[in-house]
Design a protein around this motif. Sequence first.
Motif, PDB file in Angstrom:
ATOM      1  N   ALA A   9      42.454  45.107  40.686  1.00  0.00           N
ATOM      2  CA  ALA A   9      41.750  43.865  41.006  1.00  0.00           C
ATOM      3  C   ALA A   9      41.542  43.014  39.763  1.00  0.00           C
ATOM      4  CB  ALA A   9      40.407  44.180  41.662  1.00  0.00           C
ATOM      5  N   GLU A  10      41.213  43.652  38.663  1.00  0.00           N
ATOM      6  CA  GLU A  10      41.029  42.912  37.409  1.00  0.00           C
ATOM      7  C   GLU A  10      42.318  42.216  36.991  1.00  0.00           C
ATOM      8  OE1 GLU A  10      41.308  44.781  33.300  1.00  0.00           O
ATOM      9  OE2 GLU A  10      39.137  44.687  33.587  1.00  0.00           O
ATOM     10  N   MET A  11      43.435  42.916  37.100  1.00  0.00           N
ATOM     11  CA  MET A  11      44.705  42.342  36.676  1.00  0.00           C
ATOM     12  C   MET A  11      45.173  41.247  37.625  1.00  0.00           C
ATOM     13  SD  MET A  11      46.660  45.767  35.250  1.00  0.00           S
ATOM     14  CE  MET A  11      47.959  44.845  34.427  1.00  0.00           C
ATOM     15  N   LEU A  12      44.980  41.456  38.934  1.00  0.00           N
ATOM     16  CA  LEU A  12      45.406  40.448  39.910  1.00  0.00           C
ATOM     17  C   LEU A  12      44.605  39.161  39.772  1.00  0.00           C
ATOM     18  CD1 LEU A  12      45.826  42.660  43.107  1.00  0.00           C
ATOM     19  CD2 LEU A  12      47.669  41.654  41.739  1.00  0.00           C
ATOM     20  N   THR A  13      43.311  39.297  39.609  1.00  0.00           N
ATOM     21  CA  THR A  13      42.460  38.101  39.561  1.00  0.00           C
ATOM     22  C   THR A  13      42.529  37.402  38.209  1.00  0.00           C
ATOM     23  OG1 THR A  13      40.535  39.469  38.960  1.00  0.00           O
ATOM     24  CG2 THR A  13      40.878  38.998  41.302  1.00  0.00           C
ATOM     25  N   GLY A  14      43.079  38.087  37.211  1.00  0.00           N
ATOM     26  CA  GLY A  14      43.196  37.460  35.897  1.00  0.00           C
ATOM     27  C   GLY A  14      44.565  36.873  35.606  1.00  0.00           C
ATOM     28  N   ALA A  15      45.476  36.938  36.583  1.00  0.00           N
ATOM     29  CA  ALA A  15      46.850  36.487  36.342  1.00  0.00           C
ATOM     30  C   ALA A  15      47.209  35.307  37.236  1.00  0.00           C
ATOM     31  CB  ALA A  15      47.833  37.625  36.596  1.00  0.00           C
TER      32      ALA A  15
END
Length: 376
Positions: free
Chosen positions: A313-319
Amino acid sequence: MTAPRRVLVVGGGAAGNATAILLRRAGLTVDLIEAKDDWNATAGSGITLQGNALRVLRELGVWDQVAASGFGFDAVGLTAPDGTVLHVEAGARTGGDDLPATVGMQRPRLQQILIDAVRASGASVRLGTRADSFEQDGAGVDVRFTDGTEGRYDLVVAADGLGSATRAAIGITDRPEPTGMAIWRVAAPRPAGLTRTDLAYGGPAYIAGYCPTSESTIYAYVVEANRDRASIPPRSYADEMRRLASAYGGFWPEITAHITDPAKVNYTWFDRLLVEGSWHRGRVVLAGDAAHCCPPTLAQGAALSLEDAWVLAEMLTGAETWDDALFQAYYERRIARVRPVVEASVQLGRWQLDGVRDADVPGLMGRVMTMLRELP
């Protein structure tokens, strides 16, 4: 205005529920489907949550409910089969010094807490529903469901467990393998004075242990070599577990007296799974037990699944761009942490199976717990 990205989460266990909560918090549109009509809300006896799992549960906003419902403790005891306490080890606070080393919970209670959080997040939930087929292109995934409906998604998160149909559907051929051990589990009333996990090695089972799950309950377990399931009729489950447990002392006689209902005893083989190379094909990405599973010798199964959800979730929402490079980076970040835990969990069991008496169990566990203190 650009429409929010749309994500399908397949599976409503720890990884799927956590992913849905976190992505909805970031404003994404989330559909969650779960094959079980009851959202798997009543299955299981107890669950041991170490600090790194508690850290993610706090991030999900459910730590207060978990703390109130479970039983926290900061030590693990080692006993002889007769119940004599041989050693008490301070538990590693892998979630940080402001969280207990461990919380034991009734597994259905944890699931209900996560179910309520998913509902509150605004995710769309369909129970008794599976994904029937996936058709991908460069921009998304078209999914046909078993209820005859269809949907298009920017991403599918496959969190549908150890026997993941999604994993197979996208061409990943890895399958779980038995490790040679099996576990009997049961929920029981908590004996007065039982305030931590104790583990007995030896006796008729490889391991006999218990974990407090609330002020009034525990779950207890005994581990033996796996047997052909067909040779153990379910009506005999209570008798089989009671036979093994009756050889142990300390709190065990009181626990054993409550092992009477075969429907409340669970028998499960230990499995190992670790998908190597990547956890995605196109825009379908694995998380949780669909990507990895370790025997519960380190009590890290749920913790690793929750960590997957947090990191993904962190990577998806930060990209800005969701592409192969992003999904491969997710794999690389997680595999460096998951592989040593899976390998250590399997090794602990192998030492028991092989009767290795000089195994460095404390050293192996200490190295893993030191690693788990770091953020995933």
